[in-house]
Design a protein around this motif. Structure first.
Motif, PDB file in Angstrom:
ATOM      1  N   GLN A 175    -101.881 -52.924  54.680  1.00  0.00           N
ATOM      2  CA  GLN A 175    -101.519 -53.855  55.476  1.00  0.00           C
ATOM      3  C   GLN A 175    -103.384 -54.950  55.692  1.00  0.00           C
ATOM      4  OE1 GLN A 175    -100.216 -53.275  59.203  1.00  0.00           O
ATOM      5  NE2 GLN A 175     -99.848 -55.662  59.510  1.00  0.00           N
ATOM      6  N   ALA A 176    -104.054 -53.779  55.787  1.00  0.00           N
ATOM      7  CA  ALA A 176    -105.154 -54.333  56.559  1.00  0.00           C
ATOM      8  C   ALA A 176    -105.935 -54.662  54.595  1.00  0.00           C
ATOM      9  CB  ALA A 176    -106.708 -53.221  56.609  1.00  0.00           C
ATOM     10  N   GLY A 226    -104.266 -57.733  53.300  1.00  0.00           N
ATOM     11  CA  GLY A 226    -104.212 -58.814  54.285  1.00  0.00           C
ATOM     12  C   GLY A 226    -105.040 -59.961  53.737  1.00  0.00           C
ATOM     13  N   TRP A 227    -105.970 -59.002  54.037  1.00  0.00           N
ATOM     14  CA  TRP A 227    -107.659 -59.776  54.375  1.00  0.00           C
ATOM     15  C   TRP A 227    -107.714 -60.565  53.108  1.00  0.00           C
ATOM     16  CZ3 TRP A 227    -111.327 -59.357  50.211  1.00  0.00           C
ATOM     17  CH2 TRP A 227    -112.349 -60.219  49.843  1.00  0.00           C
ATOM     18  N   LEU A 228    -107.018 -60.670  51.732  1.00  0.00           N
ATOM     19  CA  LEU A 228    -107.356 -61.020  50.239  1.00  0.00           C
ATOM     20  C   LEU A 228    -106.099 -62.227  50.639  1.00  0.00           C
ATOM     21  CD1 LEU A 228    -108.347 -61.259  47.492  1.00  0.00           C
ATOM     22  CD2 LEU A 228    -106.552 -59.535  46.835  1.00  0.00           C
ATOM     23  N   LEU A 229    -105.381 -61.754  50.970  1.00  0.00           N
ATOM     24  CA  LEU A 229    -103.837 -63.274  50.587  1.00  0.00           C
ATOM     25  C   LEU A 229    -104.169 -63.569  52.421  1.00  0.00           C
ATOM     26  CD1 LEU A 229    -101.012 -60.289  50.386  1.00  0.00           C
ATOM     27  CD2 LEU A 229    -101.989 -61.631  48.261  1.00  0.00           C
ATOM     28  N   SER A 230    -104.323 -63.427  52.200  1.00  0.00           N
ATOM     29  CA  SER A 230    -105.214 -64.486  54.002  1.00  0.00           C
ATOM     30  C   SER A 230    -106.290 -65.356  52.635  1.00  0.00           C
ATOM     31  CB  SER A 230    -105.484 -64.623  54.824  1.00  0.00           C
ATOM     32  OG  SER A 230    -107.081 -63.437  55.353  1.00  0.00           O
ATOM     33  N   LYS A 231    -107.519 -64.781  51.837  1.00  0.00           N
ATOM     34  CA  LYS A 231    -108.338 -65.261  51.896  1.00  0.00           C
ATOM     35  C   LYS A 231    -107.749 -66.321  50.248  1.00  0.00           C
ATOM     36  CE  LYS A 231    -112.117 -64.447  53.662  1.00  0.00           C
ATOM     37  NZ  LYS A 231    -113.181 -65.410  54.406  1.00  0.00           N
TER      38      LYS A 231
END
Length: 132
Positions: free
Chosen positions: A18-19, A22-27
């Motif tokens: 998730q961490a 989640g970071w990559l997908l949001s970027k």
């Protein structure tokens, strides 16, 4: 229009995934669409990516070199976006691959970066437009 409806990644450690994911997908401009205790779905471009655990995992170890999916490749807005993601990746559980050939490991006309997370999942981030 043809295309993927969704991709589902099974992970052994959802909190870690998730961490990192989640970071990559949001970027990359994905939006978090739904979440539940052991998973979440992110959408972009009419398709979605689900990250979840399953009691049916045959092994908790992911090996991208075995038969199956080697990596997921994502479009980034620009080469500048690719550069920013590759630069920030280590702070978010990902480490860059093929740095000696970055950003043209896929050839001179291909601007991309490859990263691998702590579980061994590999992602390619490809510039959709020229540097700038």
């Amino acid at each position: 229009m043809p295309g993927f409806h969704h991709v589902e990644l099974w992970v052994a450690d959802f909190a870690e995934a998730q961490a990192e994911w989640g970071w990559l997908l949001s970027k990359l401009g994905f939006a978090l669409e739904s979440t539940w205790p052991d998973g979440q779905s992110w959408s972009a471009g009419g398709a979605y990516l689900t990250i979840t655990t399953s009691p049916n995992l045959s092994t908790p170890v992911h090996d991208r070199r075995r038969a199956g999916v080697n990596h997921l490749a994502f479009k980034a807005e620009s080469a500048t976006t690719v550069d920013a993601i590759i630069e920030d990746a280590p702070a978010h559980g990902w480490h860059p691959l093929y740095q000696d050939r970055y950003p043209h490991a896929g050839g001179e006309d291909h601007y991309a970066g490859w990263i691998e997370n702590s579980s061994g999942f590999k992602a390619e981030v490809v510039a959709a437009t020229s540097r700038g």
